[in-house]
Design a protein around this motif. Structure first.
Motif, PDB file in Angstrom:
ATOM      1  N   VAL A 191       0.872  -1.177   0.000  1.00  0.00           N
ATOM      2  CA  VAL A 191       0.000   0.000   0.000  1.00  0.00           C
ATOM      3  C   VAL A 191       0.905   1.222   0.000  1.00  0.00           C
ATOM      4  O   VAL A 191       1.544   1.533   0.999  1.00  0.00           O
ATOM      5  N   ARG A 192       0.980   1.891  -1.147  1.00  0.00           N
ATOM      6  CA  ARG A 192       1.855   3.049  -1.280  1.00  0.00           C
ATOM      7  C   ARG A 192       1.089   4.348  -1.489  1.00  0.00           C
ATOM      8  O   ARG A 192       1.675   5.412  -1.495  1.00  0.00           O
ATOM      9  N   SER A 193      -0.237   4.244  -1.705  1.00  0.00           N
ATOM     10  CA  SER A 193      -1.048   5.460  -1.762  1.00  0.00           C
ATOM     11  C   SER A 193      -1.081   6.080  -0.370  1.00  0.00           C
ATOM     12  O   SER A 193      -0.739   5.442   0.627  1.00  0.00           O
ATOM     13  N   GLY A 194      -1.523   7.324  -0.318  1.00  0.00           N
ATOM     14  CA  GLY A 194      -1.578   8.001   0.973  1.00  0.00           C
ATOM     15  C   GLY A 194      -2.525   7.318   1.946  1.00  0.00           C
ATOM     16  O   GLY A 194      -3.640   6.962   1.590  1.00  0.00           O
ATOM     17  N   ILE A 195      -2.066   7.128   3.162  1.00  0.00           N
ATOM     18  CA  ILE A 195      -2.905   6.615   4.246  1.00  0.00           C
ATOM     19  C   ILE A 195      -3.270   7.801   5.144  1.00  0.00           C
ATOM     20  O   ILE A 195      -2.384   8.531   5.594  1.00  0.00           O
ATOM     21  N   ARG A 196      -4.547   8.029   5.365  1.00  0.00           N
ATOM     22  CA  ARG A 196      -4.944   9.059   6.326  1.00  0.00           C
ATOM     23  C   ARG A 196      -4.861   8.445   7.711  1.00  0.00           C
ATOM     24  O   ARG A 196      -5.726   7.680   8.143  1.00  0.00           O
ATOM     25  N   PHE A 197      -3.788   8.789   8.418  1.00  0.00           N
ATOM     26  CA  PHE A 197      -3.561   8.180   9.731  1.00  0.00           C
ATOM     27  C   PHE A 197      -4.607   8.635  10.732  1.00  0.00           C
ATOM     28  O   PHE A 197      -4.969   7.891  11.653  1.00  0.00           O
ATOM     29  N   ASP A 198      -5.134   9.867  10.585  1.00  0.00           N
ATOM     30  CA  ASP A 198      -6.162  10.339  11.518  1.00  0.00           C
ATOM     31  C   ASP A 198      -7.453   9.543  11.345  1.00  0.00           C
ATOM     32  O   ASP A 198      -8.148   9.236  12.321  1.00  0.00           O
ATOM     33  N   TYR A 199      -7.764   9.175  10.109  1.00  0.00           N
ATOM     34  CA  TYR A 199      -8.952   8.358   9.841  1.00  0.00           C
ATOM     35  C   TYR A 199      -8.771   6.943  10.389  1.00  0.00           C
ATOM     36  O   TYR A 199      -9.683   6.369  10.989  1.00  0.00           O
TER      37      TYR A 199
END
Length: 618
Positions: A432-440
């Motif tokens: 998984v290299r797309s952006g991960i929204r860590f807050d979500y």
């Protein structure tokens, strides 16, 4: 056209070759002869080299039209210095479709410091110089020169984000809507599959292009307003060009009405004519999205580029899967919400598995699926159920300044897809290299479970995340959560890696000189980097590109959300200081870091102890 052509899944007929879909699209007269065609319905002019892969807009639009029964050709990167290349496939029956490519041509050509780039990821061999500046304008005007009054429809990211009067960073001025300078008939904004099919149907039915002015997701030029109703009038081009506060206000309205359910028709006067934007088109439904991504793409660059070494852009996406579209994250510096929209749509697990099997069957597949994601990998569903009937909340964001109480957080479906993909025979690893929204992710009650699964199976030693800054002041302008949220995620990430016995690292991205960032904010960020012992090799200076909230702030000096003044670092020295502070550890930056610290009143950070950023001048 018969009604069945409205269905994206209609089977193409009248083919003269046994399996014409199992080939690249037509690019030459010879290709036309092999198919038994003497004329094309549409010709796509693209600023990119031709890559037949669903990560590229040209390929998607070409395949969608082909799937609906139209004869389509592609002229990739024509020589714009004459009309010769634009004539090589002849005159199309219905019209030309023009795109600058997957990137804005000016961003493709120039760095944030406005230096010419020597490399073009979307050209053969990575060689620059295969497209003009402002490609959409240049291509469209060459077509007018070659064919006169033929229908020209412009689209893609460059046209989409320049549909209103816009600030052009490279000219440092406000320019007219791209429709006026390109002399095109119609502009398609956003993801264009629905619009382009409706336009094609209307043209085939014999309707003049000037009457195809009612479709959602399009913009056109009108000579008068008497035929329009229920529209909102924006400040004119002349007003936004001469009054920066009016520019910020115009952007505010444009942004607030970017909604397919409640969005208004918008009108902006340019001289004695009017730019008219119809409301956004509704996103494709899941079954439509599934179908688009399973069309018979060759998943590679055209063989004609082999001698040049291929086209570099294919490398990152050839073995990747696009799983979703849209983003309700709404970061100020990102144009996704202004282009794709905030409403999430996602492909089904079955569709992704089917595409993955195609990838596995490719000769050069080594067992690694490089990515499964979209603008934000872990966004797949609408942020709440209310938006499906009334649209996104006007003037409110789902994630900022804190997650909405109605926010629906669900990662199970996404991780179930990842599990199924990594079970497939022949697959060694799914990244998984797309952006991960860590807050979500942290909002999920099962966040630790999913983070552990992510770290165990889907990280290649480093996970890139984007806190973007640490100062609450700057983060509020960015539309990002406070740094304490990232710290919580950072701590959890390293804990789960310790639990599973892996040594993996977070690579945080930060932006310097974002609107609102003062020198003291940059010092705060430098201190944070010192404390977490992170020394970024590269730093991204804020790049003012069309269509973003932050660019409106940069140009106008006002925050469109509040219409209050915002500080912007614009001088070369101010920007250099903020960038250098993020890389205070580099020897070549120490002199300017000392100057910045003195100017910020932080001489305490110049010394020899562990808290110091730089040593004094000897």
């Amino acid at each position: 056209m018969e009604n069945e052509k409205q269905n994206l899944s209609k089977e193409k007929n009248d083919e003269t070759l046994e399996n014409p879909r199992d080939q690249f699209m037509v690019i030459s007269k010879d290709d036309m002869r092999k198919r038994g065609w003497t004329e094309l319905d549409f010709i796509i002019i693209s600023g990119d080299a031709y890559i037949d892969h669903p990560s590229f807009g040209t390929a998607i639009i070409a395949r969608v039209l082909e799937d609906a029964g139209f004869k389509v050709g592609i002229i990739a990167q024509p020589d714009w210095r004459s009309t010769a290349d634009f004539k090589k496939l002849g005159e199309p029956k219905y019209g030309f479709l023009v795109t600058a490519g997957n990137m804005d041509s000016m961003v493709n050509h120039y760095s944030v410091s406005k230096n010419r780039r020597s490399y073009d990821n979307y050209s053969p061999g990575g060689e620059s110089g295969h497209r003009p500046d402002r490609a959409t304008i240049v291509y469209s005007n060459r077509l007018r020169e070659a064919y006169g009054d033929i229908p020209i429809i412009i689209g893609g990211i460059e046209a989409s984000l320049r549909r209103f009067a816009y600030y052009d960073y490279w000219d440092d001025s406000v320019r007219r809507s791209l429709l006026f300078d390109s002399r095109a008939d119609l502009l398609v904004y956003g993801m264009g599959e629905k619009q382009i099919l409706k336009i094609a149907e209307n043209l085939e039915a014999g309707l003049d292009i000037k009457y195809i002015n009612y479709l959602p997701g399009t913009a056109f030029i009108a000579d008068e307003l008497e035929s329009l109703y229920d529209y909102e009038l924006l400040p004119s081009y002349e007003e936004v060009k001469n009054n920066k506060k009016q520019y910020a206000y115009a952007y505010k309205i444009e942004y607030l009405e970017q909604d397919p359910i409640r969005g208004q028709q918008l009108v902006q006067q340019h001289g004695n004519r009017y730019l008219v934007q119809n409301p956004p088109v509704e996103p494709l439904k899941q079954e439509e999205l599934d179908h688009v991504y399973l069309l018979p793409y060759q998943r590679d660059y055209h063989p004609m580029y082999e001698r040049a070494g291929g086209v570099p852009a294919i490398k990152e996406v050839k073995f990747s899967l696009v799983s979703s579209r849209g983003c309700f994250g709404a970061c100020s510096f990102c144009a996704i919400s202004f282009h794709q929209g905030k409403m999430m749509t996602a492909r089904s697990k079955e569709s992704l598995i089917k595409e993955a099997k195609k990838i596995i069957a490719m000769d050069n597949f080594k067992g690694y699926i490089h990515d499964v994601g979209g603008p934000t990998a872990n966004f797949r569903k609408p942020s709440c159920s209310d938006q499906l009937s009334r649209g996104m909340c006007k003037g409110k964001e789902c994630m900022f300044p804190a997650p909405c109480s109605k926010l629906k957080v669900d990662h199970e479906e996404y991780f179930e897809i990842l599990r199924e993909l990594r079970k497939l025979p022949g697959v060694k690893k799914v990244f998984v290299r797309s952006g991960i929204r860590f807050d979500y992710l942290l909002e999920d009650e099962e966040s630790r479970k999913y983070l552990k699964e992510l770290a165990a199976h889907h990280v290649s030693g480093q996970l890139k995340v984007a806190p973007e800054h640490v100062s609450d002041n700057v983060l509020s302008y960015m539309g990002k959560p406070g740094i304490e949220v990232f710290d919580k995620f950072r701590e959890a990430f390293y804990q789960v890696n310790e639990e599973i016995g892996l040594e993996q690292y977070l690579i945080p991205y930060f932006i310097s000189s974002h609107p609102g960032s003062r020198l003291e904010d940059a010092v705060e960020l430098a201190k944070y980097l010192r404390d977490i012992n992170h020394h970024p090799d590269q730093v991204q200076d804020f790049y003012p590109t069309p269509g973003t909230m932050a660019t409106a702030m940069y140009y106008s000096g006002f925050d469109p959300r509040t219409m209050e003044e915002v500080y912007v670092a614009k001088s070369a020295e101010a920007k250099k200081m903020q960038r250098a502070l993020l890389q205070y550890h580099k020897k070549e930056n120490q002199q300017i870091v000392r100057k910045a610290l003195k100017m910020a009143g932080r001489k305490d950070l110049i010394g020899y102890d562990k808290k110091s950023l730089v040593q004094p001048t000897h």
